[in-house]
Design a protein around this motif. Structure first.
Motif, PDB file in Angstrom:
ATOM      1  N   VAL A  45      75.547 -68.906 -14.359  1.00  0.00           N
ATOM      2  CA  VAL A  45      74.671 -69.725 -15.211  1.00  0.00           C
ATOM      3  C   VAL A  45      74.018 -70.812 -14.345  1.00  0.00           C
ATOM      4  N   PRO A  46      72.709 -71.042 -14.489  1.00  0.00           N
ATOM      5  CA  PRO A  46      72.077 -72.120 -13.718  1.00  0.00           C
ATOM      6  C   PRO A  46      72.688 -73.478 -14.059  1.00  0.00           C
ATOM      7  N   PHE A  47      72.777 -74.331 -13.059  1.00  0.00           N
ATOM      8  CA  PHE A  47      73.286 -75.684 -13.304  1.00  0.00           C
ATOM      9  C   PHE A  47      72.437 -76.358 -14.376  1.00  0.00           C
ATOM     10  N   ALA A  48      73.084 -76.961 -15.358  1.00  0.00           N
ATOM     11  CA  ALA A  48      72.373 -77.635 -16.443  1.00  0.00           C
ATOM     12  C   ALA A  48      71.926 -79.027 -16.015  1.00  0.00           C
ATOM     13  N   ARG A  49      72.689 -79.646 -15.115  1.00  0.00           N
ATOM     14  CA  ARG A  49      72.361 -81.002 -14.672  1.00  0.00           C
ATOM     15  C   ARG A  49      71.924 -80.980 -13.206  1.00  0.00           C
ATOM     16  N   ALA A  50      70.692 -81.361 -12.980  1.00  0.00           N
ATOM     17  CA  ALA A  50      70.167 -81.406 -11.606  1.00  0.00           C
ATOM     18  C   ALA A  50      70.969 -82.378 -10.747  1.00  0.00           C
ATOM     19  N   SER A  51      71.534 -83.417 -11.371  1.00  0.00           N
ATOM     20  CA  SER A  51      72.298 -84.405 -10.605  1.00  0.00           C
ATOM     21  C   SER A  51      73.535 -83.779  -9.963  1.00  0.00           C
ATOM     22  N   VAL A  52      74.106 -82.758 -10.586  1.00  0.00           N
ATOM     23  CA  VAL A  52      75.280 -82.100 -10.010  1.00  0.00           C
ATOM     24  C   VAL A  52      74.874 -81.305  -8.765  1.00  0.00           C
ATOM     25  N   ALA A  53      73.786 -80.552  -8.845  1.00  0.00           N
ATOM     26  CA  ALA A  53      73.316 -79.808  -7.673  1.00  0.00           C
ATOM     27  C   ALA A  53      72.954 -80.770  -6.545  1.00  0.00           C
ATOM     28  N   ARG A  54      72.293 -81.876  -6.882  1.00  0.00           N
ATOM     29  CA  ARG A  54      71.925 -82.872  -5.874  1.00  0.00           C
ATOM     30  C   ARG A  54      73.183 -83.440  -5.207  1.00  0.00           C
ATOM     31  N   LEU A  55      74.191 -83.778  -5.996  1.00  0.00           N
ATOM     32  CA  LEU A  55      75.446 -84.300  -5.459  1.00  0.00           C
ATOM     33  C   LEU A  55      76.106 -83.278  -4.546  1.00  0.00           C
ATOM     34  N   LEU A  56      76.247 -82.054  -5.035  1.00  0.00           N
ATOM     35  CA  LEU A  56      76.924 -81.038  -4.236  1.00  0.00           C
ATOM     36  C   LEU A  56      76.163 -80.731  -2.950  1.00  0.00           C
ATOM     37  N   SER A  57      74.849 -80.841  -2.979  1.00  0.00           N
ATOM     38  CA  SER A  57      74.071 -80.586  -1.759  1.00  0.00           C
ATOM     39  C   SER A  57      74.438 -81.565  -0.646  1.00  0.00           C
ATOM     40  N   THR A  58      74.871 -82.772  -1.012  1.00  0.00           N
ATOM     41  CA  THR A  58      75.273 -83.757   0.002  1.00  0.00           C
ATOM     42  C   THR A  58      76.630 -83.425   0.610  1.00  0.00           C
ATOM     43  N   LEU A  59      77.369 -82.518  -0.027  1.00  0.00           N
ATOM     44  CA  LEU A  59      78.697 -82.130   0.451  1.00  0.00           C
ATOM     45  C   LEU A  59      78.703 -80.742   1.091  1.00  0.00           C
ATOM     46  N   LEU A  60      77.524 -80.179   1.315  1.00  0.00           N
ATOM     47  CA  LEU A  60      77.409 -78.812   1.811  1.00  0.00           C
ATOM     48  C   LEU A  60      77.217 -78.789   3.322  1.00  0.00           C
ATOM     49  N   ARG A  61      77.941 -77.885   3.964  1.00  0.00           N
ATOM     50  CA  ARG A  61      77.741 -77.622   5.384  1.00  0.00           C
ATOM     51  C   ARG A  61      78.009 -76.154   5.650  1.00  0.00           C
ATOM     52  N   HIS A  62      77.578 -75.704   6.833  1.00  0.00           N
ATOM     53  CA  HIS A  62      77.800 -74.307   7.225  1.00  0.00           C
ATOM     54  C   HIS A  62      78.885 -74.287   8.288  1.00  0.00           C
ATOM     55  N   ASP A  63      79.999 -73.629   7.976  1.00  0.00           N
ATOM     56  CA  ASP A  63      81.140 -73.494   8.880  1.00  0.00           C
ATOM     57  C   ASP A  63      81.253 -72.058   9.366  1.00  0.00           C
ATOM     58  N   ALA A  64      82.217 -71.805  10.214  1.00  0.00           N
ATOM     59  CA  ALA A  64      82.476 -70.448  10.682  1.00  0.00           C
ATOM     60  C   ALA A  64      82.820 -69.515   9.519  1.00  0.00           C
ATOM     61  N   GLU A  65      83.440 -70.054   8.470  1.00  0.00           N
ATOM     62  CA  GLU A  65      83.809 -69.247   7.303  1.00  0.00           C
ATOM     63  C   GLU A  65      82.659 -69.043   6.328  1.00  0.00           C
ATOM     64  N   GLY A  66      81.548 -69.733   6.537  1.00  0.00           N
ATOM     65  CA  GLY A  66      80.393 -69.623   5.647  1.00  0.00           C
ATOM     66  C   GLY A  66      79.944 -70.992   5.150  1.00  0.00           C
ATOM     67  N   TYR A  67      79.190 -70.986   4.048  1.00  0.00           N
ATOM     68  CA  TYR A  67      78.727 -72.238   3.446  1.00  0.00           C
ATOM     69  C   TYR A  67      79.859 -72.832   2.627  1.00  0.00           C
ATOM     70  N   CYS A  68      80.150 -74.119   2.881  1.00  0.00           N
ATOM     71  CA  CYS A  68      81.291 -74.755   2.226  1.00  0.00           C
ATOM     72  C   CYS A  68      80.913 -76.115   1.657  1.00  0.00           C
ATOM     73  N   LEU A  69      81.498 -76.411   0.490  1.00  0.00           N
ATOM     74  CA  LEU A  69      81.448 -77.751  -0.082  1.00  0.00           C
ATOM     75  C   LEU A  69      82.674 -78.476   0.453  1.00  0.00           C
ATOM     76  N   VAL A  70      82.472 -79.675   1.032  1.00  0.00           N
ATOM     77  CA  VAL A  70      83.532 -80.342   1.765  1.00  0.00           C
ATOM     78  C   VAL A  70      83.745 -81.760   1.242  1.00  0.00           C
ATOM     79  N   THR A  71      85.014 -82.112   1.042  1.00  0.00           N
ATOM     80  CA  THR A  71      85.423 -83.490   0.779  1.00  0.00           C
ATOM     81  C   THR A  71      86.481 -83.809   1.837  1.00  0.00           C
ATOM     82  N   PRO A  72      86.971 -85.047   1.885  1.00  0.00           N
ATOM     83  CA  PRO A  72      88.011 -85.335   2.884  1.00  0.00           C
ATOM     84  C   PRO A  72      89.272 -84.481   2.721  1.00  0.00           C
TER      85      PRO A  72
END
Length: 191
Positions: A45-72
């Motif tokens: 389902v498409p994200f209903a809140r653009a703010s969630v996609a915007r937030l998650l985009s700030t936590l996204l990086r590309h690792d050896a395992e693929g694209y990952c959402l990262v926190t501490p």
């Protein structure tokens, strides 16, 4: 990963956190997909809140395992159909092109952030630009045509010609002439 807690934590934060400093173990896979046009989907389902996609985009990086959402403390792999970002605006100022993604990343087209041609899942060779943490952006159709409008055909090595734009002292290819066809001149559909 608790989205509401992340929203509260990142409320008002406009900068990208230091993802390269965070090295938690892979927590698993999360049912999030970024489609080829840069749209974010959760459980089909498409994200209903653009703010969630915007937030998650700030936590996204590309690792050896693929694209990952990262926190501490967590790292979740997600699916990305092509590239996670789309350059939706292009402005020329101070002798350089500046590209802006759908999440307001601003990248100067220069030697460090050059256009390169890479293959899409459909087999087309189209331009992309490195943005941050191993992430790249495809050019939205109108950005591609804006750059193509000012591009010049230039001779390159081995008799090959490139349609290129000049920015920040360097030429950046948006397509190559191979034989009698121009490879790379099919813009991303974009969102």
């Amino acid at each position: 990963m608790n989205i509401d807690r992340l929203l509260d934590y990142r409320q008002g934060a406009s900068s990208i956190p230091p993802l390269d400093d965070w090295q938690p173990a892979l927590s698993g896979d999360m049912d999030i997909r970024i489609d080829a046009q840069g749209g974010w989907w959760h459980e089909g389902v498409p994200f209903a809140r653009a703010s969630v996609a915007r937030l998650l985009s700030t936590l996204l990086r590309h690792d050896a395992e693929g694209y990952c959402l990262v926190t501490p403390i967590e790292r979740w792999r997600i699916q990305v159909d092509d590239r996670p970002l789309v350059a939706v605006e292009a402005d020329f100022r101070d002798d350089a092109w500046w590209l802006t993604t759908q999440f307001d990343d601003i990248v100067r087209l220069d030697a460090e952030h050059s256009l390169t041609l890479s293959e899409t899942p459909q087999g087309d060779h189209v331009p992309e630009i490195a943005v941050r943490f191993g992430l790249a952006a495809r050019l939205h159709r109108h950005v591609y045509y804006q750059l193509a409008d000012v591009a010049e055909l230039r001779d390159e090595r081995a008799g090959r010609q490139a349609l290129s734009v000049y920015s920040a002292g360097h030429w950046h290819p948006i397509g190559y002439l191979e034989g009698h066809e121009l490879d790379g001149l099919s813009p991303s559909e974009g969102s």
